[in-house]
Write a protein that holds these residues in place. Sequence first.
Motif, PDB file in Angstrom:
ATOM      1  N   UNK B 256       0.825  -1.215   0.000  1.00  0.00           N
ATOM      2  CA  UNK B 256       0.000   0.000   0.000  1.00  0.00           C
ATOM      3  C   UNK B 256       0.858   1.264   0.000  1.00  0.00           C
ATOM      4  N   UNK B 257       0.261   2.341  -0.535  1.00  0.00           N
ATOM      5  CA  UNK B 257       0.931   3.655  -0.478  1.00  0.00           C
ATOM      6  C   UNK B 257      -0.144   4.720  -0.565  1.00  0.00           C
ATOM      7  N   UNK B 286      15.550   9.823  -8.690  1.00  0.00           N
ATOM      8  CA  UNK B 286      15.645  10.475  -7.380  1.00  0.00           C
ATOM      9  C   UNK B 286      14.254  10.829  -6.846  1.00  0.00           C
ATOM     10  N   UNK B 287      14.249  11.368  -5.630  1.00  0.00           N
ATOM     11  CA  UNK B 287      13.026  11.884  -4.988  1.00  0.00           C
ATOM     12  C   UNK B 287      12.028  10.775  -4.662  1.00  0.00           C
ATOM     13  N   UNK B 288      12.549   9.563  -4.466  1.00  0.00           N
ATOM     14  CA  UNK B 288      11.710   8.454  -4.023  1.00  0.00           C
ATOM     15  C   UNK B 288      11.956   8.294  -2.518  1.00  0.00           C
ATOM     16  N   UNK B 293       5.081   8.498   2.490  1.00  0.00           N
ATOM     17  CA  UNK B 293       4.890   9.940   2.329  1.00  0.00           C
ATOM     18  C   UNK B 293       3.421  10.202   2.013  1.00  0.00           C
ATOM     19  N   UNK B 294       2.942  11.375   2.427  1.00  0.00           N
ATOM     20  CA  UNK B 294       1.554  11.732   2.124  1.00  0.00           C
ATOM     21  C   UNK B 294       1.382  12.126   0.660  1.00  0.00           C
ATOM     22  N   UNK B 295       2.508  12.465  -0.006  1.00  0.00           N
ATOM     23  CA  UNK B 295       2.431  12.899  -1.411  1.00  0.00           C
ATOM     24  C   UNK B 295       2.361  11.671  -2.328  1.00  0.00           C
ATOM     25  N   UNK B 296       1.193  11.428  -2.942  1.00  0.00           N
ATOM     26  CA  UNK B 296       1.048  10.214  -3.752  1.00  0.00           C
ATOM     27  C   UNK B 296       2.012  10.170  -4.940  1.00  0.00           C
ATOM     28  N   UNK B 301       6.070   5.634  -5.977  1.00  0.00           N
ATOM     29  CA  UNK B 301       7.356   5.118  -6.475  1.00  0.00           C
ATOM     30  C   UNK B 301       8.142   4.391  -5.380  1.00  0.00           C
ATOM     31  N   UNK B 302       7.890   4.785  -4.107  1.00  0.00           N
ATOM     32  CA  UNK B 302       8.517   4.060  -2.989  1.00  0.00           C
ATOM     33  C   UNK B 302       8.156   2.571  -3.054  1.00  0.00           C
ATOM     34  N   UNK B 303       6.851   2.278  -3.247  1.00  0.00           N
ATOM     35  CA  UNK B 303       6.439   0.861  -3.264  1.00  0.00           C
ATOM     36  C   UNK B 303       6.872   0.158  -4.543  1.00  0.00           C
TER      37      UNK B 303
END
Lengths: 362, 362
Positions: B256-257, B286-288, B293-296, B301-303
Amino acid sequence: MKTKFRKLMLALTLTLLSVSLSACSIAERSGKPGLLVIQEQGSFAVGGTVITNPGTFDPLKMTPEGQTFHGDHAYVFYQIPENPRKLPLVLWHGFGQFSKTWETTPDGREGYQNLFLRRGYEVYVLDQPRRGNAGRSTQPATLAPVPDEQRWFNIFRIGVWPEYFSGVQFSRASEALGQYFRQLAPDTGPIDIDVNSDAVAALFDKIGPGILVTHSHSGGMGWQTVIKSPDIRAVVSYEPGSNFVFPEGDVPAPKPSSGGTLEGVPVPLSDFMKLTKIPIVIYYGDYIPELPSKNPGQDMWRIRLEMARLWADAVNRHGGDATVVHLPEIGVRGNTHLPFSDLNNLEIANLMSDWLAKKGLD
Amino acid sequence: MKTKFRKLMLALTLTLLSVSLSACSIAERSGKPGLLVIQEQGSFAVGGTVITNPGTFDPLKMTPEGQTFHGDHAYVFYQIPENPRKLPLVLWHGFGQFSKTWETTPDGREGYQNLFLRRGYEVYVLDQPRRGNAGRSTQPATLAPVPDEQRWFNIFRIGVWPEYFSGVQFSRASEALGQYFRQLAPDTGPIDIDVNSDAVAALFDKIGPGILVTHSHSGGMGWQTVIKSPDIRAVVSYEPGSNFVFPEGDVPAPKPSSGGTLEGVPVPLSDFMKLTKIPIVIYYGDYIPELPSKNPGQDMWRIRLEMARLWADAVNRHGGDATVVHLPEIGVRGNTHLPFSDLNNLEIANLMSDWLAKKGLD
């Protein structure tokens, strides 16, 4: 001995220089047909508009409020050969088509894109707004896969399905016909002559003076673009299909056919006069009947050829330089609605090259 | 004297040969960045299907009865440089994009199409079925101009609209952002992973062994294509976004994200094993964030990065050769979701070149 030595050195130098030049010539455009030497190539969007939605963008919800939409641009792929000629060619496809019109032919030979790069022209191939790679439209559209290819076979004058015209300059290979049908693309929004001519005028504004090459539906849109852009120095139009513009009050009577009626489009005389300032040549292919025919796929072209002649007469009456070439009349036979990709497209390209040379445009 | 003469001749020969090679090098891919020497270029449709409408075609009415509709093919534009390397590159765009992804960058520099032509690779850029120049779809679609560009700005990790990320490798020029938004194109039919992977497998069947380069949405479709095509010899995948395939019974828990949940896709082990037979490299920019994070636009990209790592582990556990490169971890910073067109895309291309060389694929 000293003289003999000098002579030997000179002979060796000349031999090696000659080897060197011969090795290099493989890289020249005029040297070996297999090689294209490209100084620069790339793609860009040009023209178009931006919708700005009211509200504030919320990065957490990402709903449409406060967002923008860029659309209605043309997409352009360009190539600049080494030592290009002075004026670039802008190649604009027709109805239902996209840039593929000018690329590899349905039977796998080189189209105008490559042929004219080889002849030293900068070549810009475009997708008009709401077609192909320029699909992002500011107007909605509903698309449906309506079977229509036998209709195009007839309208593009390959034959009367399933028969090919006798002597038609189109490959009988089934793979060629498959590729031909797959070079169709849907409209992703309504066709809008103003949107399209604005985008192509914006292209000329970006690249400067050049030659516009149109086909079928872009023929009429091309006249509108000439009215909008002072940078179009000549037009080569293959089988223009609609939107012949005439001075207001001087529009010919509508021309009926079994494939529909064609009407001229009135424009102010001052606009029409812009079409008299540049050389224009129009080509039509074969299988266009002289007398009315029950086959709409052929008859619709009879009235277009007639209208094109009236149009060229009007341009020339106002001091212009417009020529209509009906290819069979100069002994070039078998051409379909897409002469530039027919089996004899080298011959068709030669006619265009010769015309450009005659007008001092090459 | 004889010896001196021979030495002179040898020196002269070497000098002239060197001059000759240097003169020729303007035509070579590695010589002068300004020139591309193309042995062959063209375009074709590949894959797809044909609808045949019942009935008999009537040339006078030209209604849909008895007509055909070719659709669902990919469109491919290819260029073969002089003396190409052994394996071609097939460049496949991501969601909402088309071939433009790989062409000129939004700020007007050269993209992967030109960069890898210069490095001697045959380059095939494609539009997947129902996108861009491959717009002819056998399924209907309704298109609407929904403002969505600030969403893409965020999801493609340029920043959080209207702010650019600090150090982001994206031009601040407004013209660059306009071109970026205009490189979006609508789907002219539903996205169908099978239709798309079939068409790209058909492309490899036509051209033979090659290297598949995917981006975002085509990442997952690329795995499906490897399962279908024995001709894919390696995959370079930029920021694969979905459809990570795992052996049945061995699919990781959904992730989930704030930008939605990502699930692995089960496939038979025998299919999964095909992904263990070729080298695969995956790059993320970058920026992952490491933590939720609350920013979808970032969290999604994190998941994906996490899933990509689980996926590479699974491939390698089964004897494969998959590598995930998170660019900031090797000191390459500022990259968006489209590293190959970012301001440092030469550096990104060098990483790919080095990887191909290391794997003996160049």
